[in-house]
Design an enzyme around this catalytic site. Structure first.
Site, PDB file in Angstrom:
ATOM      1  N   LYS A   1       1.767   8.305   6.177  1.00 32.66           N
ATOM      2  CA  LYS A   1       0.666   7.040   6.587  1.00 32.66           C
ATOM      3  C   LYS A   1       1.017   6.377   7.887  1.00 32.66           C
ATOM      4  O   LYS A   1       1.941   6.576   8.500  1.00 32.66           O
ATOM      5  CB  LYS A   1       0.536   5.994   5.597  1.00 32.66           C
ATOM      6  CG  LYS A   1       0.532   6.644   4.178  1.00 32.66           C
ATOM      7  CD  LYS A   1       0.156   5.286   3.055  1.00 32.66           C
ATOM      8  CE  LYS A   1      -0.011   5.883   1.828  1.00 32.66           C
ATOM      9  NZ  LYS A   1       0.430   4.986   0.795  1.00 32.66           N
TER      10      LYS A   1
ATOM     11  N   LYS B   1       5.783   7.950   4.568  1.00 23.13           N
ATOM     12  CA  LYS B   1       4.872   7.926   3.465  1.00 23.13           C
ATOM     13  C   LYS B   1       3.624   8.529   3.877  1.00 23.13           C
ATOM     14  O   LYS B   1       2.706   8.827   3.336  1.00 23.13           O
ATOM     15  CB  LYS B   1       4.498   6.397   3.078  1.00 23.13           C
ATOM     16  CG  LYS B   1       5.532   5.646   2.434  1.00 23.13           C
ATOM     17  CD  LYS B   1       4.742   4.366   1.963  1.00 23.13           C
ATOM     18  CE  LYS B   1       5.479   3.505   0.977  1.00 23.13           C
ATOM     19  NZ  LYS B   1       4.723   2.183   0.407  1.00 23.13           N
TER      20      LYS B   1
END
Length: 147
Positions: free
Chosen positions: A49, A47
């Protein structure tokens, strides 16, 4: 012998919120035994992240939800590999994946072995993305205030 319907879902479950709880609760309503895969810190990078809450703690949070029967680490995105390992009857996933090339392929693969995929709509309101954006805004305000 009583045959149980086994369900499976996965998620990062970072900054656990009511949307996560709704997904797990709705999944449990449609199966007898629910296995939840919690994405490892290394895999969260898909993601783009970094998890705020460490994997071990996210696993512990999910383990303590009354709707969850078993928690497992999700070490990759291969759902067929997960099926081979956990032999579930139904997979629960967010509706944002419906119609994507990857999930259209999973639908075909799972249909051939009798596994259903059920898509749940996202809970309106809180999301991990919104929480991250709010934290970033607060951080920027605090930085600006110190200048």
């Amino acid at each position: 012998m009583d045959i149980k319907k086994i369900g499976y879902t996965t998620g990062v479950f970072d900054m656990f919120h009511v949307g996560h709880l709704n997904l797990i609760k709705r999944a449990k309503e449609q199966c007898d035994y629910l296995i939840v895969g919690v994405t490892t810190d290394e895999l969260v990078s898909y993601k783009n992240k970094k998890a705020i809450i460490p994997h071990k703690e996210r696993m512990e949070i999910v383990e303590n939800i009354k709707y969850v029967d078993q928690v497992v680490p999700q070490v990759n995105m291969n759902k067929m590999e997960a099926w081979k390992k956990y032999n579930f009857d139904v997979m629960f996933v967010g509706s944002d994946w419906k119609g994507t090339e990857k999930w259209n392929e999973y639908e075909k693969q799972f249909a051939s072995i009798g596994v259903d995929i059920i898509y749940f709509p996202y809970t309106k309101g809180t999301s991990s993305t919104q929480l991250r954006e709010t934290l970033e805004k607060i951080k920027n305000i605090e930085i600006a205030a110190t200048k």
